[in-house]
Motif scaffolding. Structure first.
Motif, PDB file in Angstrom:
ATOM      1  N   TRP A 172       0.898  -1.270   0.094  1.00  0.00           N
ATOM      2  CA  TRP A 172       0.135  -0.101  -0.044  1.00  0.00           C
ATOM      3  C   TRP A 172       0.775   1.290   0.004  1.00  0.00           C
ATOM      4  CZ3 TRP A 172      -4.339  -0.156  -2.057  1.00  0.00           C
ATOM      5  CH2 TRP A 172      -5.163  -1.408  -1.855  1.00  0.00           C
ATOM      6  N   VAL A 173       1.985   1.329   0.511  1.00  0.00           N
ATOM      7  CA  VAL A 173       3.036   2.269   0.521  1.00  0.00           C
ATOM      8  C   VAL A 173       3.364   2.519  -0.914  1.00  0.00           C
ATOM      9  CG1 VAL A 173       5.345   3.133   0.922  1.00  0.00           C
ATOM     10  CG2 VAL A 173       4.002   2.161   2.642  1.00  0.00           C
ATOM     11  N   GLY A 174       3.346   1.469  -1.790  1.00  0.00           N
ATOM     12  CA  GLY A 174       3.691   1.382  -3.437  1.00  0.00           C
ATOM     13  C   GLY A 174       2.782   2.074  -3.790  1.00  0.00           C
ATOM     14  N   VAL A 175       1.279   1.781  -3.508  1.00  0.00           N
ATOM     15  CA  VAL A 175      -0.090   2.456  -4.138  1.00  0.00           C
ATOM     16  C   VAL A 175       0.306   3.844  -3.941  1.00  0.00           C
ATOM     17  CG1 VAL A 175      -2.285   2.369  -4.253  1.00  0.00           C
ATOM     18  CG2 VAL A 175      -1.058   0.141  -3.888  1.00  0.00           C
ATOM     19  N   VAL A 176       0.496   4.262  -2.647  1.00  0.00           N
ATOM     20  CA  VAL A 176       0.432   5.674  -2.403  1.00  0.00           C
ATOM     21  C   VAL A 176       1.522   6.473  -3.222  1.00  0.00           C
ATOM     22  CG1 VAL A 176       0.966   7.413  -0.486  1.00  0.00           C
ATOM     23  CG2 VAL A 176      -0.536   5.274   0.079  1.00  0.00           C
ATOM     24  N   ILE A 177       2.408   5.813  -3.412  1.00  0.00           N
ATOM     25  CA  ILE A 177       3.750   6.592  -3.986  1.00  0.00           C
ATOM     26  C   ILE A 177       3.038   6.694  -5.514  1.00  0.00           C
ATOM     27  CG2 ILE A 177       6.147   6.344  -5.047  1.00  0.00           C
ATOM     28  CD1 ILE A 177       6.802   4.776  -2.129  1.00  0.00           C
ATOM     29  N   LEU A 178       2.582   5.734  -5.926  1.00  0.00           N
ATOM     30  CA  LEU A 178       1.835   5.906  -7.426  1.00  0.00           C
ATOM     31  C   LEU A 178       1.185   6.894  -7.456  1.00  0.00           C
ATOM     32  CD1 LEU A 178       2.208   4.464 -10.256  1.00  0.00           C
ATOM     33  CD2 LEU A 178       0.436   2.944  -9.415  1.00  0.00           C
ATOM     34  N   ALA A 179       0.343   7.238  -6.465  1.00  0.00           N
ATOM     35  CA  ALA A 179      -0.645   8.241  -6.491  1.00  0.00           C
ATOM     36  C   ALA A 179      -0.003   9.545  -6.541  1.00  0.00           C
ATOM     37  CB  ALA A 179      -1.687   8.179  -5.540  1.00  0.00           C
ATOM     38  N   ILE A 180       1.155   9.536  -6.080  1.00  0.00           N
ATOM     39  CA  ILE A 180       1.974  10.898  -5.996  1.00  0.00           C
ATOM     40  C   ILE A 180       2.439  11.199  -7.563  1.00  0.00           C
ATOM     41  CG2 ILE A 180       4.005  11.986  -5.199  1.00  0.00           C
ATOM     42  CD1 ILE A 180       3.615  10.174  -2.766  1.00  0.00           C
ATOM     43  N   ALA A 181       2.740  10.387  -8.398  1.00  0.00           N
ATOM     44  CA  ALA A 181       3.246  10.520  -9.771  1.00  0.00           C
ATOM     45  C   ALA A 181       2.597  11.809 -10.516  1.00  0.00           C
ATOM     46  CB  ALA A 181       3.479   9.433 -10.478  1.00  0.00           C
ATOM     47  N   PRO A 182       1.214  11.409 -10.669  1.00  0.00           N
ATOM     48  CA  PRO A 182       0.549  12.390 -11.580  1.00  0.00           C
ATOM     49  C   PRO A 182       0.407  13.611 -10.833  1.00  0.00           C
ATOM     50  CG  PRO A 182      -1.078  10.689 -10.741  1.00  0.00           C
ATOM     51  CD  PRO A 182       0.502  10.180 -10.390  1.00  0.00           C
ATOM     52  N   VAL A 183       0.474  13.806  -9.416  1.00  0.00           N
ATOM     53  CA  VAL A 183       0.214  15.146  -8.774  1.00  0.00           C
ATOM     54  C   VAL A 183       1.758  15.812  -9.216  1.00  0.00           C
ATOM     55  CG1 VAL A 183       0.346  16.231  -6.674  1.00  0.00           C
ATOM     56  CG2 VAL A 183      -1.138  14.150  -7.117  1.00  0.00           C
ATOM     57  N   ALA A 184       2.803  15.164  -9.028  1.00  0.00           N
ATOM     58  CA  ALA A 184       4.088  15.846  -9.365  1.00  0.00           C
ATOM     59  C   ALA A 184       4.087  16.425 -10.767  1.00  0.00           C
ATOM     60  CB  ALA A 184       5.205  14.794  -9.070  1.00  0.00           C
ATOM     61  N   LEU A 185       3.543  15.425 -11.664  1.00  0.00           N
ATOM     62  CA  LEU A 185       3.505  15.769 -13.160  1.00  0.00           C
ATOM     63  C   LEU A 185       2.675  17.230 -13.369  1.00  0.00           C
ATOM     64  CD1 LEU A 185       4.327  15.202 -16.079  1.00  0.00           C
ATOM     65  CD2 LEU A 185       1.891  13.917 -16.276  1.00  0.00           C
ATOM     66  N   VAL A 186       1.607  17.348 -12.705  1.00  0.00           N
ATOM     67  CA  VAL A 186       0.975  18.475 -12.759  1.00  0.00           C
ATOM     68  C   VAL A 186       1.582  19.727 -12.185  1.00  0.00           C
ATOM     69  CG1 VAL A 186      -1.291  19.608 -12.157  1.00  0.00           C
ATOM     70  CG2 VAL A 186      -1.110  17.351 -13.186  1.00  0.00           C
ATOM     71  N   VAL A 187       2.312  19.718 -10.940  1.00  0.00           N
ATOM     72  CA  VAL A 187       2.897  20.728 -10.359  1.00  0.00           C
ATOM     73  C   VAL A 187       4.051  20.905 -10.969  1.00  0.00           C
ATOM     74  CG1 VAL A 187       4.204  21.172  -8.176  1.00  0.00           C
ATOM     75  CG2 VAL A 187       1.998  19.990  -8.110  1.00  0.00           C
ATOM     76  N   LEU A 188       4.859  20.019 -11.421  1.00  0.00           N
ATOM     77  CA  LEU A 188       6.093  20.364 -12.267  1.00  0.00           C
ATOM     78  C   LEU A 188       5.740  21.101 -13.829  1.00  0.00           C
ATOM     79  CD1 LEU A 188       8.355  17.312 -11.572  1.00  0.00           C
ATOM     80  CD2 LEU A 188       8.628  19.812 -11.044  1.00  0.00           C
ATOM     81  N   ASN A 189       4.645  20.494 -14.313  1.00  0.00           N
ATOM     82  CA  ASN A 189       4.218  21.332 -15.691  1.00  0.00           C
ATOM     83  C   ASN A 189       3.730  22.891 -15.210  1.00  0.00           C
ATOM     84  OD1 ASN A 189       4.500  19.537 -17.655  1.00  0.00           O
ATOM     85  ND2 ASN A 189       2.635  18.258 -17.199  1.00  0.00           N
ATOM     86  N   LYS A 190       3.062  23.066 -14.109  1.00  0.00           N
ATOM     87  CA  LYS A 190       2.634  24.349 -13.776  1.00  0.00           C
ATOM     88  C   LYS A 190       3.900  25.314 -13.293  1.00  0.00           C
ATOM     89  CE  LYS A 190      -1.943  23.351 -12.316  1.00  0.00           C
ATOM     90  NZ  LYS A 190      -2.810  24.423 -13.106  1.00  0.00           N
TER      91      LYS A 190
END
Length: 67
Positions: free
Chosen positions: A40-58
């Protein structure tokens, strides 16, 4: 239109985070008995990937920013 084909720091950061998530989750699944908290830690880390993408794009590290 950009010629980067998604080859940006934002995209590569998201890919690296996703890869790390799958490694952590996969390690959790290899244990006997299964290590569900690590999975489940891996699942939570996976959920961070698209958030990081959006933040870095902005922040200007995505396509169309000249990087």
């Amino acid at each position: 239109m950009s010629d980067s084909h998604g080859n940006t720091p934002a995209a590569w950061t998201a890919v690296f985070i996703g890869l790390a998530a799958f490694v952590v989750g996969g390690i959790g699944l290899m244990f006997t008995p299964l290590n569900w908290p690590l999975f489940w830690v891996g699942v939570v880390i996976l959920a961070i990937a698209p958030v990081a993408l959006v933040v870095l794009n902005k922040m200007g590290f995505g396509e169309g920013t000249g990087h």
